[in-house]
Design a protein around this motif. Structure first.
Motif, PDB file in Angstrom:
ATOM      1  N   SER A 232      33.990  46.435  33.397  1.00  0.00           N
ATOM      2  CA  SER A 232      33.969  46.972  32.247  1.00  0.00           C
ATOM      3  C   SER A 232      32.459  46.106  31.037  1.00  0.00           C
ATOM      4  O   SER A 232      31.512  47.225  31.482  1.00  0.00           O
ATOM      5  CB  SER A 232      34.563  47.271  30.723  1.00  0.00           C
ATOM      6  OG  SER A 232      34.142  47.659  29.907  1.00  0.00           O
TER       7      SER A 232
ATOM      8  N   ARG B 205      41.242  46.880  42.085  1.00  0.00           N
ATOM      9  CA  ARG B 205      40.856  46.921  40.715  1.00  0.00           C
ATOM     10  C   ARG B 205      39.522  47.428  41.683  1.00  0.00           C
ATOM     11  O   ARG B 205      38.711  48.665  40.566  1.00  0.00           O
ATOM     12  CB  ARG B 205      40.856  45.597  39.866  1.00  0.00           C
ATOM     13  CG  ARG B 205      41.483  44.943  39.938  1.00  0.00           C
ATOM     14  CD  ARG B 205      43.012  46.244  38.943  1.00  0.00           C
ATOM     15  NE  ARG B 205      42.006  47.231  38.256  1.00  0.00           N
ATOM     16  CZ  ARG B 205      43.559  48.223  37.897  1.00  0.00           C
ATOM     17  NH1 ARG B 205      44.050  48.430  38.368  1.00  0.00           N
ATOM     18  NH2 ARG B 205      43.045  49.136  36.441  1.00  0.00           N
TER      19      ARG B 205
ATOM     20  N   ASP C  30      39.334  44.332  34.929  1.00  0.00           N
ATOM     21  CA  ASP C  30      39.479  45.416  33.948  1.00  0.00           C
ATOM     22  C   ASP C  30      37.602  44.912  33.058  1.00  0.00           C
ATOM     23  O   ASP C  30      37.742  45.570  33.146  1.00  0.00           O
ATOM     24  CB  ASP C  30      39.979  46.174  33.905  1.00  0.00           C
ATOM     25  CG  ASP C  30      41.353  46.599  34.809  1.00  0.00           C
ATOM     26  OD1 ASP C  30      40.838  46.751  35.647  1.00  0.00           O
ATOM     27  OD2 ASP C  30      41.783  46.951  34.521  1.00  0.00           O
TER      28      ASP C  30
ATOM     29  N   LEU D  61      38.115  49.771  27.171  1.00  0.00           N
ATOM     30  CA  LEU D  61      38.344  48.748  27.927  1.00  0.00           C
ATOM     31  C   LEU D  61      36.994  47.693  26.896  1.00  0.00           C
ATOM     32  O   LEU D  61      36.026  47.706  27.257  1.00  0.00           O
ATOM     33  CB  LEU D  61      38.273  48.626  29.320  1.00  0.00           C
ATOM     34  CG  LEU D  61      38.784  49.093  30.414  1.00  0.00           C
ATOM     35  CD1 LEU D  61      37.994  49.206  31.662  1.00  0.00           C
ATOM     36  CD2 LEU D  61      39.919  48.174  30.112  1.00  0.00           C
TER      37      LEU D  61
ATOM     38  N   TRP E 163      37.696  51.094  40.124  1.00  0.00           N
ATOM     39  CA  TRP E 163      36.284  50.984  38.964  1.00  0.00           C
ATOM     40  C   TRP E 163      34.837  51.445  40.146  1.00  0.00           C
ATOM     41  O   TRP E 163      34.230  51.580  39.355  1.00  0.00           O
ATOM     42  CB  TRP E 163      35.878  49.620  38.526  1.00  0.00           C
ATOM     43  CG  TRP E 163      36.550  49.339  37.313  1.00  0.00           C
ATOM     44  CD1 TRP E 163      38.217  48.958  37.747  1.00  0.00           C
ATOM     45  CD2 TRP E 163      36.410  49.760  35.925  1.00  0.00           C
ATOM     46  NE1 TRP E 163      38.702  48.724  35.805  1.00  0.00           N
ATOM     47  CE2 TRP E 163      37.709  49.014  35.481  1.00  0.00           C
ATOM     48  CE3 TRP E 163      34.875  49.930  35.786  1.00  0.00           C
ATOM     49  CZ2 TRP E 163      36.821  48.668  34.053  1.00  0.00           C
ATOM     50  CZ3 TRP E 163      35.097  50.077  33.992  1.00  0.00           C
ATOM     51  CH2 TRP E 163      36.008  49.393  33.517  1.00  0.00           C
TER      52      TRP E 163
ATOM     53  N   ALA F 292      42.478  52.361  33.671  1.00  0.00           N
ATOM     54  CA  ALA F 292      42.868  51.058  34.809  1.00  0.00           C
ATOM     55  C   ALA F 292      43.774  50.890  33.220  1.00  0.00           C
ATOM     56  O   ALA F 292      43.214  50.766  32.301  1.00  0.00           O
ATOM     57  CB  ALA F 292      41.502  50.208  34.605  1.00  0.00           C
TER      58      ALA F 292
ATOM     59  N   GLU G 106      44.730  41.453  36.486  1.00  0.00           N
ATOM     60  CA  GLU G 106      44.230  43.844  36.294  1.00  0.00           C
ATOM     61  C   GLU G 106      43.538  43.770  35.373  1.00  0.00           C
ATOM     62  O   GLU G 106      42.165  43.929  35.110  1.00  0.00           O
ATOM     63  CB  GLU G 106      44.946  44.393  36.727  1.00  0.00           C
ATOM     64  CG  GLU G 106      46.175  44.764  38.224  1.00  0.00           C
ATOM     65  CD  GLU G 106      47.340  43.557  38.026  1.00  0.00           C
ATOM     66  OE1 GLU G 106      47.245  42.205  37.846  1.00  0.00           O
ATOM     67  OE2 GLU G 106      47.942  43.470  39.651  1.00  0.00           O
TER      68      GLU G 106
END
Length: 508
Positions: free
Chosen positions: A361, A320, A357, A504, A324, A496, A353
């Motif tokens: 975010s 991740r 995420d 997100l 990102w 993602a 995940e």
């Protein structure tokens, strides 16, 4: 509960048995000893009168045969002494004829015309014996003294046998009461166990076996009926709520997409002065779409039964963070992952995940240019030495942070900080909390040292083969602080888990 009811019944019956049998046993032992003493006194008195009569007639030679016959008939030892305490005959042959026994207490008492009764050790066997010594005359003068001794062994054996019989009776009564009490306790607690199973099923989300309302005492039947009615109504309410959220989310997706297309079609025909209003309308429409998408995701979480499984936390964090990094580069923010050993945690499939995420975010939304976001893994234990080991994932930013009251409300649905930008939905952190709890862990927001926010996800550690990470593996700073750590770079943005960069569920 069955054990407690059974123990209470047995305790009560045992108390009753002790109250009845112990006094009865003591009374029986005393009455048997009293009966033997009374019979021995009567027999010794009669024998003494016969001996007196023999001596008055000059038939002293008949005394040994008389004593032997009486001793055989009664099972006792018989000793006869004259008026001076000299032995005339002894059936046990322990005292020779002519021996002076006047100094012995019972003989001396009888020579003074008073009977003596008591217990002493038998000289021949050493066992305890009952003796009765009576004078053999009705006048002031005592012509002879008769002593009879009875061994108490047979009497004690009889009393012991009676105690054993009472004990056997008590055990039989207790066994019968235990069997009857167990059957009654099971019948009484069966509705309670059914309620317990139904409560556990309801806690898991669906009650498949409602408790029967036709078994057990009337109070438990009414309780089972009330519980079933309440649980059924609660299930209907939950299903209606979940169906409403799911249906509304599905029904809104199509008109929102159509509305977005219509607004975008207006763009070539609008004047330049109206372009800003169109962009704001599209932004609000995009936020509404993300909110609907978040509600749909939460509805799916609440409607599904999830089972945790072992997941490599380090591999998920690396994956991740690498994805990102491209978004972070656009805002001139570093994502730093300190080097740690592999560690496995329990989590529902896909939960890690989505958790990472959403947290990344949120962190990117508040991180100023030139700052860094650090993902640190720490292994430890919850409070208390007997608790299983846990793994903490810290997502730390260098943004403005949140106050204590704001951190407490941050997991409420649709709540956003007053100074937050307007494209967040307020559903990201609730989803993080729901996924973390479904995995058997907890999530909290804490103030980061030096400012910023530290989102801490605590999950149970899976297996014992993994190594322990260093608790001080946190890194601060900007791009210069990347030495010795894995700083990820990605050449182009990658979506993602179905969420775009702006999709997100941000909280702040």
């Amino acid at each position: 509960m069955t054990r407690r009811l059974l123990l209470s019944h047995l305790s009560l019956i045992l108390l009753v048995l002790l109250t009845l049998e112990v006094p009865f046993g003591i009374f029986y032992a005393r009455s048997e000893l009293s009966r033997l003493t009374h019979a021995a006194q009567q027999g010794a008195t009669t024998l003494a009168e016969v001996c007196e009569e023999k001596m008055e007639r000059g038939l002293t030679a008949d005394l040994p045969e008389l004593a032997r016959t009486y001793g055989q008939r009664t099972g006792s030892r018989v000793l006869v002494a004259d008026r001076k305490g000299a032995v005339l005959t002894d059936t046990a042959a322990l005292a020779p004829v002519g021996k002076d026994l006047s100094a012995e207490p019972d003989i001396s008492t009888a020579l003074h015309d008073h009977p003596a009764v008591g217990t002493r050790n038998d000289p021949s066997t050493g066992d305890e014996a009952l003796f009765v010594t009576v004078p053999g005359g009705s006048d002031a003068t005592v012509p002879c003294v008769v002593r009879t001794e009875y061994r108490l062994g047979p009497l004690k054996a009889k009393v012991h046998a009676t105690w054993l019989a009472l004990g056997a009776i008590a055990l039989g009564v207790l066994a019968a009461v235990a069997l009857i009490g167990f059957v009654l306790a099971r019948s009484v607690t069966r509705p309670v166990r059914a309620l317990e199973r139904a409560t556990a099923q309801l806690a898991e989300g669906r009650m498949t076996n409602p408790p029967a309302t036709d078994h057990g005492p009337p109070e438990l039947r009414r309780l089972a009926a009330s519980f079933t009615s309440t649980a059924t109504r609660l299930q209907h309410l939950l299903q209606a709520q979940q169906a409403f959220a799911s249906d509304v989310s599905h029904q809104l997706k199509t008109p929102l997409t159509s509305l977005r297309l219509r607004l975008e079609n207006f763009e070539p025909h609008l004047a330049a002065c109206a372009q800003d209003s169109l962009d704001k309308a599209l932004g609000e429409l995009e936020r509404l779409s993300r909110m609907v998408q978040g509600l749909l995701a939460l509805a799916r979480l609440e409607n599904s039964a999830l089972s945790p499984e072992a997941v490599d936390l380090g591999a998920v964090v690396d994956d991740r963070a690498a994805i990102w990094t491209a978004f972070a580069d656009e805002q001139h923010v570093d994502i730093i992952v300190p080097a740690t050993a592999a560690v496995h945690v329990w989590a529902v499939p896909g939960a890690l995940e989505q958790i990472i995420d959403n947290l990344l975010s949120n962190a990117l939304r508040v991180s100023p240019p030139g700052s860094a976001i650090t993902l640190t893994t720490v292994t430890g234990r919850r409070e208390g030495s007997c608790t299983p080991p846990v793994v903490e994932l810290h997502v730390t930013d260098q943004g403005p942070g949140m106050t204590g009251p704001e951190r407490q409300r941050a997991f409420d649905r649709f709540w956003r900080a007053s100074d937050a930008d307007h494209d967040g939905t307020g559903l990201g952190l609730p989803m993080v909390q729901r996924l973390t709890r479904a995995s058997g862990g907890e999530v909290s927001l804490e103030a980061a040292p030096g400012g910023g926010l530290d989102a801490v996800v605590r999950l149970r550690r899976a297996g014992s083969h993994t190594q322990r990470e260093h608790p001080d593996a946190s890194v601060k700073g900007s791009k210069d602080s990347c030495a010795g750590h894995r700083c990820h770079r990605s050449p182009q943005p990658v979506a993602a888990r179905g969420f775009g960069k702006r999709e997100l569920g941000a909280k702040k």
